[in-house]
Design an enzyme around this catalytic site. Sequence first.
Site, PDB file in Angstrom:
ATOM      1  N   HIS A 152       0.852  -1.187   0.000  1.00  0.00           N
ATOM      2  CA  HIS A 152       0.000   0.000   0.000  1.00  0.00           C
ATOM      3  C   HIS A 152       0.885   1.234   0.000  1.00  0.00           C
ATOM      4  O   HIS A 152       1.954   1.235   0.602  1.00  0.00           O
ATOM      5  CB  HIS A 152      -0.840  -0.057   1.293  1.00  0.00           C
ATOM      6  CG  HIS A 152      -1.739   1.115   1.525  1.00  0.00           C
ATOM      7  ND1 HIS A 152      -2.946   1.262   0.910  1.00  0.00           N
ATOM      8  CD2 HIS A 152      -1.606   2.183   2.353  1.00  0.00           C
ATOM      9  CE1 HIS A 152      -3.520   2.370   1.338  1.00  0.00           C
ATOM     10  NE2 HIS A 152      -2.724   2.947   2.215  1.00  0.00           N
ATOM     11  N   LEU A 182       3.948   0.915   2.440  1.00  0.00           N
ATOM     12  CA  LEU A 182       3.942  -0.329   3.219  1.00  0.00           C
ATOM     13  C   LEU A 182       4.405  -1.506   2.369  1.00  0.00           C
ATOM     14  O   LEU A 182       3.966  -1.647   1.215  1.00  0.00           O
ATOM     15  CB  LEU A 182       2.544  -0.603   3.759  1.00  0.00           C
ATOM     16  CG  LEU A 182       2.123   0.264   4.926  1.00  0.00           C
ATOM     17  CD1 LEU A 182       1.153   1.321   4.487  1.00  0.00           C
ATOM     18  CD2 LEU A 182       1.507  -0.567   6.012  1.00  0.00           C
ATOM     19  N   ASP A 236     -12.158   6.548  11.606  1.00  0.00           N
ATOM     20  CA  ASP A 236     -12.502   5.938  10.310  1.00  0.00           C
ATOM     21  C   ASP A 236     -12.710   4.431  10.497  1.00  0.00           C
ATOM     22  O   ASP A 236     -12.039   3.610   9.868  1.00  0.00           O
ATOM     23  CB  ASP A 236     -11.380   6.226   9.298  1.00  0.00           C
ATOM     24  CG  ASP A 236     -11.809   5.950   7.860  1.00  0.00           C
ATOM     25  OD1 ASP A 236     -12.990   5.633   7.634  1.00  0.00           O
ATOM     26  OD2 ASP A 236     -10.953   6.044   6.958  1.00  0.00           O
TER      27      ASP A 236
HETATM   28  N1  LIG Z   1       0.200  -4.779  10.051  1.00  0.00           N
HETATM   29  C1  LIG Z   1      -0.376  -5.061   8.902  1.00  0.00           C
HETATM   30  N2  LIG Z   1      -0.530  -6.336   8.505  1.00  0.00           N
HETATM   31  C2  LIG Z   1      -1.111  -6.613   7.317  1.00  0.00           C
HETATM   32  N3  LIG Z   1      -1.576  -5.684   6.471  1.00  0.00           N
HETATM   33  C3  LIG Z   1      -1.460  -4.406   6.811  1.00  0.00           C
HETATM   34  C4  LIG Z   1      -0.860  -4.021   8.044  1.00  0.00           C
HETATM   35  N4  LIG Z   1      -0.885  -2.688   8.129  1.00  0.00           N
HETATM   36  C5  LIG Z   1      -1.478  -2.251   7.026  1.00  0.00           C
HETATM   37  N5  LIG Z   1      -1.822  -3.263   6.219  1.00  0.00           N
HETATM   38  C6  LIG Z   1      -2.465  -3.155   4.914  1.00  0.00           C
HETATM   39  O1  LIG Z   1      -2.216  -1.868   4.394  1.00  0.00           O
HETATM   40  C7  LIG Z   1      -3.441  -1.136   4.257  1.00  0.00           C
HETATM   41  C8  LIG Z   1      -3.193   0.299   4.655  1.00  0.00           C
HETATM   42  O2  LIG Z   1      -2.887   0.364   6.029  1.00  0.00           O
HETATM   43  P1  LIG Z   1      -3.104   1.695   6.869  1.00  0.00           P
HETATM   44  O3  LIG Z   1      -4.416   2.287   6.482  1.00  0.00           O
HETATM   45  O4  LIG Z   1      -2.869   1.400   8.298  1.00  0.00           O
HETATM   46  O5  LIG Z   1      -1.925   2.597   6.324  1.00  0.00           O
HETATM   47  P2  LIG Z   1      -1.873   4.158   6.087  1.00  0.00           P
HETATM   48  O6  LIG Z   1      -2.625   4.531   4.854  1.00  0.00           O
HETATM   49  O7  LIG Z   1      -0.433   4.506   6.116  1.00  0.00           O
HETATM   50  O8  LIG Z   1      -2.696   4.709   7.318  1.00  0.00           O
HETATM   51  P3  LIG Z   1      -2.352   5.799   8.401  1.00  0.00           P
HETATM   52  O9  LIG Z   1      -1.764   6.980   7.702  1.00  0.00           O
HETATM   53  O10 LIG Z   1      -3.683   6.078   8.997  1.00  0.00           O
HETATM   54  O11 LIG Z   1      -1.409   5.131   9.357  1.00  0.00           O
HETATM   55  C9  LIG Z   1      -4.437  -1.885   5.146  1.00  0.00           C
HETATM   56  O12 LIG Z   1      -5.757  -1.731   4.718  1.00  0.00           O
HETATM   57  C10 LIG Z   1      -3.974  -3.300   5.012  1.00  0.00           C
HETATM   58  O13 LIG Z   1      -4.458  -3.861   3.822  1.00  0.00           O
END
Ligand SMILES: Nc1ncnc2c1ncn2[C@@H]1O[C@H](COP(=O)(O)OP(=O)(O)OP(=O)(O)O)[C@@H](O)[C@H]1O
Length: 429
Positions: free
Chosen positions: A126, A133, A256
């Site tokens: 992501h 990520l 959210d």
């Molecule tokens: N620890 C994890 N294990 C498995 N999948 C994860 C994990 N963390 C995140 N993901 C995957 O990544 C996607 C995005 O995660 P998340 O929304 O926490 O990241 P973000 O966009 O950086 O959010 P934020 O800025 O609110 O921290 C999740 O919907 C999931 O599919």
Amino acid sequence: MGEKGRLSRLLLECSLSDKLCVVQEKQYEVIIVPALLVGSFLILLAIILWLFIRGQRSQRQHPGPRGTTSVPASRGRSQEAVGHGEKVFVPLKETSVESFLRAVTPSLAKLQVPREQLLEVLEQIHSGSCGTLYHAKMTTMEHPNPKSVVLKALEGSVGLQEVQDFIGRIQFYQYLGKHKNLVQLEGCCTERLPLYMMLEDVVPGDLLNFLWTCRRDVMTMDGLLYDLTEKQIYHIGKQVLLALEFLQEKHLFHGDVAARNILIQSDLTPKLCHLGLAYEVHTHGAISSARSSTIPLKWLAPERLLLRPASIRGDVWSFGILLYEMVTLGAPPYPEVPPTSILQYLQRKKIMKRPSSCTHAMYNIMKYCWRWSEDSRPLPGELRLRLEAASRTANDKAVLQVPELVVPDLYADVAGISTESLSDSYSVL
Ligand SMILES: Nc1ncnc2c1ncn2[C@@H]1O[C@H](COP(=O)(O)OP(=O)(O)OP(=O)(O)O)[C@@H](O)[C@H]1O
């Protein structure tokens, strides 16, 4: 004659009632000695005052260790963020990324993982608002065998503000501490760029994908049964509420709550992720308007659609939508309402109808969450008790079934969310 003679002449000239004459005679004792004493006292006072002012000035310039000050805590109640009983310091006056990282890294010493323990970075999961990520493999002192983690990386050419934000998020995880229904931080690398935070890898992953997979005729996958009963929905729901109660105790909220922002383990333990909004609440006391505008409307409580301040009771509204998502195996909410018309729809005092797969008991809980007035909605703890009571008589045999498979692009359109915010792991076979 000399001095003695002069004095005796003076005494002879003075009558006993002539005070001025006596004063003149004893001028050393009466005037000069006290004047000297007062003078030296004043000089001493001036020196003490000067030393005091100097001390105050230097304290203002160096308030903590190396120009640091504590990170702002929830709603400004305290100026110290305390994680596991420790103070967390964020340098405010550092002007370069390097000096900022040098100053802040010691406060994260317990979380630091040597970079060589990050063995391989696998596929990207992501691209988030604050870093990308990836799946990765890592070893630790306790686990010499490589284990899977989710790596959040801040890489490329990044500015001081992004770096401070990333570090702030690590400190936020530290502040929160551990809770079995919140995604856990396992370590970080922050002494230089690129910055990494390592999160526990929650398998199979996000709940929305899990629900969609349950629609398929899949018996098992990775030892996990892709079957869901009403009782299991309550089981997952109760744990999500435990996480919300935990946030509420810290004067926070998630902001959210939705199936896409919940990770699920193979034993059906849910873990809230997407904690960026709670981090904003913790740091700034509220969600920024820029961030608010990215939250899908169909999950939002009326007060948030009306741009009023968010609260834990807004999370309770969204929890009702989450129950709907689970019982329909991931259907988009309000399928017949365009996302931009949702406020008008709710203003007409309308709510979603009971899905055919939903019992009256569960629908009553949803309606309790969807009360227009915030104050008449339950708090997470109260709601959890309701779920526990309903779960006692819930069906544990009938597996929820929805014959239609989900087309992610279509789903995104109806739900009013961007396709990027959906994870890529689901595909229509
Ligand atoms: N620890 C994890 N294990 C498995 N999948 C994860 C994990 N963390 C995140 N993901 C995957 O990544 C996607 C995005 O995660 P998340 O929304 O926490 O990241 P973000 O966009 O950086 O959010 P934020 O800025 O609110 O921290 C999740 O919907 C999931 O599919």
